[in-house]
Scaffold this motif. Sequence first.
Motif, PDB file in Angstrom:
ATOM      1  N   LEU A  60      -8.204  16.868  -7.306  1.00 54.05           N
ATOM      2  CA  LEU A  60      -6.856  16.625  -7.844  1.00 54.05           C
ATOM      3  C   LEU A  60      -5.845  17.691  -7.425  1.00 54.05           C
ATOM      4  CD1 LEU A  60      -7.732  15.683 -11.351  1.00 54.05           C
ATOM      5  CD2 LEU A  60      -7.147  14.126  -9.417  1.00 54.05           C
ATOM      6  N   LYS A  61      -6.535  19.026  -7.449  1.00 50.93           N
ATOM      7  CA  LYS A  61      -5.409  20.180  -6.737  1.00 50.93           C
ATOM      8  C   LYS A  61      -5.181  19.752  -5.498  1.00 50.93           C
ATOM      9  CE  LYS A  61      -7.519  23.748  -9.616  1.00 50.93           C
ATOM     10  NZ  LYS A  61      -8.310  25.012  -9.469  1.00 50.93           N
ATOM     11  N   MET A  62      -5.952  19.132  -4.646  1.00 50.09           N
ATOM     12  CA  MET A  62      -5.454  18.889  -3.172  1.00 50.09           C
ATOM     13  C   MET A  62      -4.570  17.925  -3.111  1.00 50.09           C
ATOM     14  SD  MET A  62      -8.049  17.336  -0.086  1.00 50.09           S
ATOM     15  CE  MET A  62      -8.040  15.811  -0.728  1.00 50.09           C
ATOM     16  N   LEU A  63      -4.643  16.802  -3.823  1.00 51.14           N
ATOM     17  CA  LEU A  63      -3.872  15.716  -4.033  1.00 51.14           C
ATOM     18  C   LEU A  63      -2.265  16.266  -4.628  1.00 51.14           C
ATOM     19  CD1 LEU A  63      -5.873  12.699  -5.437  1.00 51.14           C
ATOM     20  CD2 LEU A  63      -4.771  12.818  -3.023  1.00 51.14           C
ATOM     21  N   LYS A  71       7.310  16.410  -0.983  1.00 50.85           N
ATOM     22  CA  LYS A  71       8.457  16.869  -1.386  1.00 50.85           C
ATOM     23  C   LYS A  71       9.275  17.789  -0.927  1.00 50.85           C
ATOM     24  CE  LYS A  71       7.480  15.432  -6.391  1.00 50.85           C
ATOM     25  NZ  LYS A  71       7.201  15.978  -7.689  1.00 50.85           N
ATOM     26  N   GLN A  72       8.528  18.756  -0.348  1.00 50.30           N
ATOM     27  CA  GLN A  72       9.345  20.026   0.500  1.00 50.30           C
ATOM     28  C   GLN A  72       9.468  19.300   1.817  1.00 50.30           C
ATOM     29  OE1 GLN A  72      10.213  22.769  -0.649  1.00 50.30           O
ATOM     30  NE2 GLN A  72       9.501  22.337  -2.618  1.00 50.30           N
ATOM     31  N   THR A  73       8.938  18.562   2.415  1.00 53.17           N
ATOM     32  CA  THR A  73       9.360  17.705   3.670  1.00 53.17           C
ATOM     33  C   THR A  73      10.339  16.849   3.446  1.00 53.17           C
ATOM     34  OG1 THR A  73       6.795  17.439   4.239  1.00 53.17           O
ATOM     35  CG2 THR A  73       8.370  16.108   5.586  1.00 53.17           C
ATOM     36  N   THR A  74      10.601  16.353   2.600  1.00 51.60           N
ATOM     37  CA  THR A  74      11.817  15.410   2.094  1.00 51.60           C
ATOM     38  C   THR A  74      12.985  16.494   1.993  1.00 51.60           C
ATOM     39  OG1 THR A  74      10.539  13.797   0.917  1.00 51.60           O
ATOM     40  CG2 THR A  74      12.918  14.025   0.557  1.00 51.60           C
ATOM     41  N   ASN A  75      12.817  17.571   1.473  1.00 55.53           N
ATOM     42  CA  ASN A  75      13.910  18.574   1.259  1.00 55.53           C
ATOM     43  C   ASN A  75      14.251  19.270   2.608  1.00 55.53           C
ATOM     44  OD1 ASN A  75      13.863  18.103  -1.673  1.00 55.53           O
ATOM     45  ND2 ASN A  75      12.681  20.089  -2.045  1.00 55.53           N
ATOM     46  N   ALA A  76      13.258  19.503   3.321  1.00 53.44           N
ATOM     47  CA  ALA A  76      13.599  19.888   4.889  1.00 53.44           C
ATOM     48  C   ALA A  76      14.380  18.910   5.617  1.00 53.44           C
ATOM     49  CB  ALA A  76      12.110  20.519   5.530  1.00 53.44           C
ATOM     50  N   LEU A  77      14.037  17.697   5.617  1.00 49.21           N
ATOM     51  CA  LEU A  77      15.006  16.704   6.105  1.00 49.21           C
ATOM     52  C   LEU A  77      16.191  16.529   5.600  1.00 49.21           C
ATOM     53  CD1 LEU A  77      12.081  13.896   6.382  1.00 49.21           C
ATOM     54  CD2 LEU A  77      12.802  15.459   8.405  1.00 49.21           C
ATOM     55  N   LYS A  78      16.257  16.647   4.442  1.00 47.00           N
ATOM     56  CA  LYS A  78      17.695  16.695   4.052  1.00 47.00           C
ATOM     57  C   LYS A  78      18.428  17.939   4.221  1.00 47.00           C
ATOM     58  CE  LYS A  78      16.727  14.046  -0.138  1.00 47.00           C
ATOM     59  NZ  LYS A  78      16.584  14.441  -1.849  1.00 47.00           N
ATOM     60  N   ALA A  79      17.924  18.907   4.415  1.00 44.37           N
ATOM     61  CA  ALA A  79      18.409  20.454   4.973  1.00 44.37           C
ATOM     62  C   ALA A  79      19.242  20.105   6.242  1.00 44.37           C
ATOM     63  CB  ALA A  79      17.618  21.506   4.761  1.00 44.37           C
ATOM     64  N   GLY A  80      18.350  19.347   7.074  1.00 46.42           N
ATOM     65  CA  GLY A  80      18.544  19.208   8.586  1.00 46.42           C
ATOM     66  C   GLY A  80      20.076  18.384   8.692  1.00 46.42           C
ATOM     67  N   ASN A  81      20.481  17.727   7.926  1.00 52.65           N
ATOM     68  CA  ASN A  81      21.715  17.120   7.638  1.00 52.65           C
ATOM     69  C   ASN A  81      22.847  17.889   7.118  1.00 52.65           C
ATOM     70  OD1 ASN A  81      23.066  14.658   8.743  1.00 52.65           O
ATOM     71  ND2 ASN A  81      22.746  13.601   6.689  1.00 52.65           N
ATOM     72  N   ALA A 136       6.447   8.341   1.598  1.00 49.83           N
ATOM     73  CA  ALA A 136       4.926   9.268   1.447  1.00 49.83           C
ATOM     74  C   ALA A 136       4.663   9.957   0.157  1.00 49.83           C
ATOM     75  CB  ALA A 136       5.016  10.099   2.725  1.00 49.83           C
ATOM     76  N   THR A 137       5.848  10.464  -0.383  1.00 54.56           N
ATOM     77  CA  THR A 137       5.690  11.117  -1.720  1.00 54.56           C
ATOM     78  C   THR A 137       5.172  10.154  -2.838  1.00 54.56           C
ATOM     79  OG1 THR A 137       7.442  12.528  -1.019  1.00 54.56           O
ATOM     80  CG2 THR A 137       6.989  12.434  -3.356  1.00 54.56           C
ATOM     81  N   ALA A 138       5.785   8.956  -2.706  1.00 53.35           N
ATOM     82  CA  ALA A 138       5.481   7.930  -3.719  1.00 53.35           C
ATOM     83  C   ALA A 138       3.970   7.575  -3.613  1.00 53.35           C
ATOM     84  CB  ALA A 138       6.318   6.682  -3.530  1.00 53.35           C
ATOM     85  N   MET A 139       3.512   7.420  -2.293  1.00 52.71           N
ATOM     86  CA  MET A 139       2.226   7.187  -1.993  1.00 52.71           C
ATOM     87  C   MET A 139       1.201   8.129  -2.584  1.00 52.71           C
ATOM     88  SD  MET A 139       2.348   5.091   1.800  1.00 52.71           S
ATOM     89  CE  MET A 139       0.794   5.446   2.202  1.00 52.71           C
ATOM     90  N   ALA A 140       1.492   9.326  -2.219  1.00 57.57           N
ATOM     91  CA  ALA A 140       0.856  10.358  -2.570  1.00 57.57           C
ATOM     92  C   ALA A 140       0.818  10.627  -4.158  1.00 57.57           C
ATOM     93  CB  ALA A 140       1.510  11.898  -2.243  1.00 57.57           C
ATOM     94  N   ASN A 141       1.796  10.295  -4.901  1.00 58.70           N
ATOM     95  CA  ASN A 141       1.845  10.133  -6.267  1.00 58.70           C
ATOM     96  C   ASN A 141       0.971   9.091  -6.735  1.00 58.70           C
ATOM     97  OD1 ASN A 141       3.294  12.287  -7.576  1.00 58.70           O
ATOM     98  ND2 ASN A 141       5.210  11.408  -6.836  1.00 58.70           N
ATOM     99  N   LEU A 142       0.925   7.918  -6.073  1.00 58.69           N
ATOM    100  CA  LEU A 142       0.121   6.821  -6.479  1.00 58.69           C
ATOM    101  C   LEU A 142      -1.490   7.252  -6.407  1.00 58.69           C
ATOM    102  CD1 LEU A 142       1.896   3.693  -5.191  1.00 58.69           C
ATOM    103  CD2 LEU A 142       1.565   4.275  -7.544  1.00 58.69           C
TER     104      LEU A 142
END
Length: 199
Positions: A60-63, A71-81, A136-142
């Motif tokens: 569970l810790k790994m997931l 989530k951090q990848t999403t933030n980094a992609l948003k920061a690129g714009n 990918a975040t939604a899939m990881a949450n599921l």
Amino acid sequence: MALTQVTDGLELSKMLLCQLIGLDEDEAITLADEERSELVIALQDTQPSTNSALINRPELKMLQNTVDLTKQTTNALKAGNMPTVLLTGGYMISNPNTFNGFEKKFGGVWNVGVVLRVPVWNWGDVRYKVRASKGATAMANLELDDAREMVSLQVRQSNFKVKEARKKLTMAQSNVANADENLRMANLAFKEGTASYTT
């Protein structure tokens, strides 16, 4: 037959224990209560908490780390714009001083720079990458939710097994008490001569 099955089960359990703790499977280990004639069992309430299981399980810790990473990848992609500003500064010193006809003294110059980058048009590339990252975040949450449900189910199953084992222990202790009483009665009957060995 029951004793043979129990002995074989004990050996298999010892082999599994040795495997789990990193010893050789053929290592001869003796448990602390193995040689006792009577079992001393504390029947305190050892209900495993679902919350502690959800906190301490490594998968569970790994997931959860995977969810945080996406989530951090999403933030980094948003920061690129987003627009970026870079401020630089420095001081350069030289001897001989080239600013005053190669004078033999130290002389220097300051420099300051500002760089501004504003993305104007990227053909929607960042938007698609952000959408994919959110997916990918939604899939990881599921996956995390499914794993939490499975851990909760395992905890409940373990609780049921513990309750069943306690009931079996109570029944076995009652059966032993009944067998002791039957043995005592049979011995009394033999001593008094009211029963024979063939009865």
